[in-house]
Design a protein around this motif. Sequence first.
Motif, PDB file in Angstrom:
ATOM      1  N   ARG A  42       0.829  -1.212   0.000  1.00 14.59           N
ATOM      2  CA  ARG A  42       0.000   0.000   0.000  1.00 14.59           C
ATOM      3  C   ARG A  42       0.862   1.261   0.000  1.00 14.59           C
ATOM      4  O   ARG A  42       0.540   2.253  -0.660  1.00 14.59           O
ATOM      5  CB  ARG A  42      -0.935  -0.006   1.212  1.00 14.59           C
ATOM      6  N   ALA A  92       0.595   3.911  -3.006  1.00 18.47           N
ATOM      7  CA  ALA A  92       0.150   5.276  -2.709  1.00 18.47           C
ATOM      8  C   ALA A  92       1.124   6.321  -3.223  1.00 18.47           C
ATOM      9  O   ALA A  92       0.750   7.477  -3.437  1.00 18.47           O
ATOM     10  CB  ALA A  92      -0.050   5.444  -1.206  1.00 18.47           C
ATOM     11  N   PRO A 148      -2.077  11.007  -7.147  1.00 20.68           N
ATOM     12  CA  PRO A 148      -3.515  10.804  -6.893  1.00 20.68           C
ATOM     13  C   PRO A 148      -4.377  11.706  -7.788  1.00 20.68           C
ATOM     14  O   PRO A 148      -3.924  12.773  -8.196  1.00 20.68           O
ATOM     15  CB  PRO A 148      -3.655  11.202  -5.415  1.00 20.68           C
ATOM     16  N   PRO A 154      -8.513   7.580  -1.790  1.00 22.75           N
ATOM     17  CA  PRO A 154      -7.059   7.391  -1.701  1.00 22.75           C
ATOM     18  C   PRO A 154      -6.727   5.912  -1.507  1.00 22.75           C
ATOM     19  O   PRO A 154      -7.507   5.150  -0.936  1.00 22.75           O
ATOM     20  CB  PRO A 154      -6.674   8.217  -0.472  1.00 22.75           C
ATOM     21  N   GLU A 192      -2.546  12.092   1.728  1.00 25.65           N
ATOM     22  CA  GLU A 192      -2.367  10.906   0.890  1.00 25.65           C
ATOM     23  C   GLU A 192      -1.010  10.923   0.197  1.00 25.65           C
ATOM     24  O   GLU A 192      -0.682   9.995  -0.536  1.00 25.65           O
ATOM     25  CB  GLU A 192      -3.493  10.794  -0.135  1.00 25.65           C
TER      26      GLU A 192
END
Length: 378
Positions: free
Chosen positions: A11, A15, A20, A107, A211
């Motif tokens: 993750r 991320a 994003p 997110p 995020e």
Amino acid sequence: MSPDDSLRRARAYLAAVAEPPAPALAACVAEHGPVRAAELVRRGAVPGAVTDEVEARREHVSGTRLLAEADRAGARLLVPEDPEWPLERLGLLAGAAEVGVPGMGAPLALWVRGRGDLRSALSSSVSVVGARAATGYGEHLAAELAHGLAGAGCAVVSGAAYGIDGAAHRGALSAGGTTLAFLACGIDLDYPAGHSRLLRAIAEQGAVVTEYAPGTPPRRHRFLVRNRLIAACGQGAVVVEAGARSGAGNTANTADALGLPLMAAPGPVTSASSVGCHDMIRSGKAVLVTSTAQVLEMINPLGAAPPVDPVPASRRTDSLQPRARLLHDAVVACSGADAGQLAQECGLPLRSVRALLPELELAGLVERRDGGWNASAG
């Protein structure tokens, strides 16, 4: 049970590997799971749309390194597999993305600094946003609203910027309540730098959230992307001062697109700082609010008893008939006047004045002294 280390590393990698909200990457993670998706991205074995989002970073990101950097900054990685993940709030973004609303998407993970439990905090929350170049009026109003909301048990969500955001955070902190700041940079950076102490206080009484991976610098486009999180994480959004075009307006538009209650506080009609708020109200996009009670009424669940504004204290003259109240006002204005003078002052016939004065005297509202009538001190 907490996610295992391999899932958390995956993750962390996912991320950071794409900017994003990365809808193609999110779809890949949903299809294969985070661990398998991370492997596919590293090998370059992903469809073209995902490749476009990850190609520039896929060989340069390390989930293990990012987790270590976050730990040094006193932060943790929150993932959707955690019990603390605020699924109800962030699910709004995922739903909006599914129906094609541009710029949406939940997110893939969140970096968090602070003691606050996000899911618990966001079960009752309001976003309060506004202009950076705020007026004294705007900052005072934002602080008052946030103080009242925090006192009523609502978490106050904002973006830690100068102006309205900072005032909202401070108002919530002063009430001893919970406040959450969403950043447009890495969790290890205090931005703006002038709010370093404020961000530390927010982390102690709530949480600082982003995020963006540790080390990510703030950039203009990241503030706009960040704003979708601020909008989604409140059960409603309040705008206190906004220019004709502003980041606060962007947050307001997102809240409206997500179907959340949008509210705006009015300002002086001559103030450029309130033009955006007035446009939202005039167009019907936002509901005008002037108090905490009105905000709570807007976010109250359907069927629950809405809070009401405090009822003004009653006055002894409230029960008077209109003619008696008119005469009483004349007595207050013309202390020591006789019946004839009072008749001229209030416009009632002299006979009516003479009949009403004894009634007001018996009610303890007026008294006769030295040949004239005066309002009773009691």
